[in-house]
Every structure is written in C-alpha cells, then in structure tokens.
Design a protein around this motif. Sequence first.
Motif, short mmCIF file in Angstrom:
data_model
loop_
_atom_site.label_atom_id
_atom_site.label_comp_id
_atom_site.label_asym_id
_atom_site.label_seq_id
_atom_site.Cartn_x
_atom_site.Cartn_y
_atom_site.Cartn_z
N ILE A 1 0.85 -1.20 0.00
CA ILE A 1 0.00 0.00 0.00
C ILE A 1 0.88 1.24 0.00
CG2 ILE A 1 -1.79 1.27 1.23
CD1 ILE A 1 -2.62 -1.39 2.53
N LYS A 2 0.64 2.13 -0.91
CA LYS A 2 1.42 3.36 -1.00
C LYS A 2 0.74 4.47 -0.22
CE LYS A 2 3.76 6.32 -4.40
NZ LYS A 2 3.94 6.60 -5.84
N VAL A 3 1.52 5.20 0.57
CA VAL A 3 1.00 6.34 1.34
C VAL A 3 1.94 7.52 1.13
CG1 VAL A 3 -0.07 4.83 3.07
CG2 VAL A 3 2.26 5.70 3.44
N TRP A 4 1.43 8.71 1.47
CA TRP A 4 2.21 9.93 1.32
C TRP A 4 2.24 10.67 2.65
CZ3 TRP A 4 -1.24 7.93 -2.05
CH2 TRP A 4 -0.79 7.66 -3.36
N TRP A 5 3.42 11.13 3.03
CA TRP A 5 3.61 11.92 4.25
C TRP A 5 4.03 13.33 3.86
CZ3 TRP A 5 2.27 10.66 9.06
CH2 TRP A 5 2.16 9.31 9.42
N PHE B 1 -3.70 8.68 2.04
CA PHE B 1 -3.75 7.33 1.49
C PHE B 1 -5.10 7.13 0.79
CE2 PHE B 1 -5.12 7.35 5.88
CZ PHE B 1 -6.32 6.66 5.87
N TYR B 2 -5.20 6.07 0.00
CA TYR B 2 -6.43 5.78 -0.72
C TYR B 2 -7.53 5.35 0.24
CZ TYR B 2 -4.11 6.08 -5.27
OH TYR B 2 -3.45 6.54 -6.38
N ARG B 3 -8.74 5.80 -0.07
CA ARG B 3 -9.89 5.55 0.80
C ARG B 3 -10.12 4.05 1.05
NH1 ARG B 3 -14.55 8.71 1.46
NH2 ARG B 3 -13.79 10.09 -0.20
N ILE C 1 -0.43 2.71 11.02
CA ILE C 1 -0.12 3.74 12.02
C ILE C 1 0.53 3.10 13.25
CG2 ILE C 1 -1.11 5.46 13.59
CD1 ILE C 1 -3.16 6.10 11.46
N LYS C 2 0.03 1.93 13.64
CA LYS C 2 0.64 1.22 14.77
C LYS C 2 2.08 0.83 14.43
CE LYS C 2 0.05 -2.86 17.69
NZ LYS C 2 -0.77 -4.09 17.93
N ILE D 1 -4.77 0.91 7.09
CA ILE D 1 -3.89 2.02 7.48
C ILE D 1 -4.11 2.38 8.95
CG2 ILE D 1 -3.33 4.45 7.11
CD1 ILE D 1 -2.24 2.58 4.97
N THR D 2 -5.37 2.55 9.34
CA THR D 2 -5.66 2.98 10.71
C THR D 2 -5.39 1.88 11.72
OG1 THR D 2 -7.99 2.38 10.38
CG2 THR D 2 -7.36 4.68 9.98
#
Length: 491
Positions: free
Chosen positions: A117-121, A149-151, A162-163, A157-158
């Motif tokens: 999964i790709k995410v952006w910070w 991140f994508y919906r 994040i953990k 993600i949550t």
Amino acid sequence: MAESLAAMAAQTGTALAGLTVMFAMFQNYFPCELRNIIMECYEKLVNFVYPYIQITFPEFQGDGFRRSKAYSAIERYLNSNSTKQAKRLQAYVFDDCDAVVLSVANNEEVTDEFKGIKVWWTSSEHSPNKQSISFWPREDEKKYFRLTFYRKYRHRITAEYIKHVMEEGKAITVQERRRKLCTNKAGGGASGTGCGSRGGGIWSEVVFEHPATFATLAMDPIRKEQIVKDLMYFSKSEDYYKNVGKAWKRGYLLYGPPGTGKSTMIAAMANLLQYDVFDLELTAVENNTELRKLLINTTSKSIIVIEDIDCSIDVTAKRDDEDEEEDEEDAEQKNSVNEEKKKKKKKRSKVTLSGLLNTIDGLWSACPGERIIVFTTNHVEKLDKALIRRGRMDEHIELSYCGFEAFKILAKNYLEVDSHELFAKIRQLLNETEMSPADVADKLMRKSDGEDADGNLMRLIKALEEVQEKKKAAKLEEKEKIREMRVAIKL
C-alpha cells in the motif's frame, strides 16, 4: 508544435479569466445563505468523488502543553526511512559529534509503502496571521504531519500501518537515544522550537557526559550499596507502583555541607539508571502554570533536579513570615531598603510552595513513565517540613565530611593505591577534623607528571593539620571570649 502550445496556453488563460469573473459574481451577487448551501453541496460532491483520506498529526496536543508522542514517533520514523528520497531536507550538526542529522523539510512530501500500500507523508507548519491577535500559547509553532492514502485502505492504514509507524519510531528513539542534560529557559512559556530543544523550546539540552559512577563516589560503602539497591528496585517496579495506586516516581533529598558530593551523587544516579537529567532552575520559572508545563514536558526515565532548594525561591512559610514581620517593624527606619526589596519581589519568581508541592506530588506529578525527583540543600533545617516529608522525599541522604572509607575510595581513584603507610596518620586526622571530599580530592589530584603518591598524601596530611590547628585556635578564642564575659559579669 509551438503554435499548438501557444494556443493551449491562450485557451487556459481565457478559461481561468472566465472562472475568476464567475467567482467574483458568485461572491458579489449571490446571497450569503445561498452561497453557503452551494459551497456545502460542492464540498460533499468533492468528498464523494475524492479518492483519498488524510489524517493530521499535530505537534502538540489540544491543550498545547505537551508534545505529542505520535508526532515524535513519526518524526523519528520519517527521518530514518524517508530522508533518502526527500528533495528538500533540514540539516543539523550537534556539538557532541561531527555527524549531520537530516530531517524532512516543511511542506516536503515523501512516500512510504506498507504491505503493497502506497502512502504519502507531508511535513507542514501553520503560518499564523502576524497582524491578528491570538490567545493560543503556541500560535507560531503549529507544526504537523499529514498522512494521505487511498480511501479503500482505510482499515488497514488505521489499524495496522499507524501502529507500525509508532512502534518503529519508538524503537528508533531507543536505539539512537543519547542521554541529555536539560535546563529550563527563562520565561519557558515562550514559543520557539528547534534542534537541540525539548518541549517546544521550554527545555534546552546538551549531551550528558558526566563520568561519575557509584564506584568512584566517595562515601560510606554500606550506605552506597543501600542507595544503589533502592534505585534499581525503583526502576523495575512499574507494576508494584500501579498496584498500590501511586505515581511511578521517587524523591531523594540530598543534604550536607558544600563539597560533599551532592551533584556527583546525581550524576552517578543518572549513569546507573541511564536516565536523562532535567536541571530545574526555579528562579527562572515565572509562575505555577509554567512549572506544570515544565514537568509535563519532561520525558520518562529522567531525574528532575532542584539544587539548593532553600536558595531557589522562598519555599518556607517560616521564612516568609519572618520577612514580613521584619518589613513591618523596620518600615519607618529602612524605607530605602524596603523599596529595594519591593523591586526585587516584583522580579522574583511567583512559584509558591503549594504550587511546587502540587507539581511534584499532586495530580500533575502522575506523568507516564518513571521519574526521580531530587532536592539538594546545604541547610536542611531551613526547609518546610511539608516539602521533605516521607512520600515526597522518600529517601533522605546525608552527605557529610570525608571519612576514612570515603578517603580510601578517593585514594584509589586519584592515586591508584589501596594501602599506604601514611593511611594510619590520615585516618587519625580525618577523625579529628572536618574536610569535605571535594577538598580531599583536590589535595590528592596530581598537579604535574613528577608527583607520586607519597607527595600527594603528605600534601593532604599537611592540609588536614592546618585545618586541625585552625580548629584548635578557634576553640581557644571561644574559651577566651567566655572567660572575658565571666570576668565582666563579676565586675
């Protein structure tokens, strides 16, 4: 090709101009209620088709008192994992090393991947309107990280990513942790953050490199062993403190004449437990509220030190009462002196005894993580009994003049000798005189390459004999004064 690009640019400019005119008409001619309804519908439409979710992690929690643990963990995680791909970085060089520490610059976007999964910070900072008036205590420090991140990956993600970031950030912090010696700034409520500071600029820090240990500490070995056992038990007693319903903290009162090793004892404690040291200068604290902010912004595994507590502020009710009575009695005779006292009182810290007690032993003292609170004083008799009662200052440790056992430790440290023919003479003199461990150490310390143990020990003996002679002379002088007083009374 050039003509088509020019035509495209012209069309784009025309379209933007048209949109600008339409927006102006919308603002000027549509009623406010209608504009609000249209904007609300527009936002719902955008949210419906917008494929991303954004989560913001502010640097400070809602009260603005304490730096967010989540923000700190994310900062560590990104600095370790994302600085290689970021195009704009911030660089810091600390005094204790030559290495350059890099962090992601403000408004810089970096990507991360978690299980495909790709995410952006994004690291950002809120820029307040300097012309407006704000009552937010950290208006110019609203930094935050934004995760996009994508919906469709919301749950993963949550619930997982994040953990993962929190755990990795904490692990990196432990791995890279260098113990710090921190001190509070004057007017610590002032804003301002930066490299080398904690708690939004409330604490300034340097690397803690004091070499003192309990092995080199000059004091009675039996008492020393008791203190070490007490400290080690405390550091492993989280569950015990939780079961008995007490905050995980312990207080130590170190008292004795100057030069008896109170500060060295604190350094030995920090080195034994691998704790940070927060040297709290009460005279630089403006009021009780600021004192609470300072406590909240300390870290777990730390020693909070207030040295010379009797001199820091007026923490004894007895002394305050005496000052007020003296001012009233001498008001007519010492007007100029009283005026000077009033000026000093205006500048004096407004931290009160009750505020200090509530901070170290009240609700505000229950910060997460273990903490040790240390008071030092040369005059324990001056302190308010409520300040040093058991439960606040759990251990009262007297550090007195140098005894023979403490001397042997110093001789081992400074001269590398375990026994010597002059030890018997030194034992006798130490029993008959009072000399602090600091003064004994000064006499034992080599001042040049040519000095040997014999010369240093003889220098100590000479110094002890001088102290002994002064003590005898003082006693003779006192006896003479008493004799003269008796003669005067008879006459």
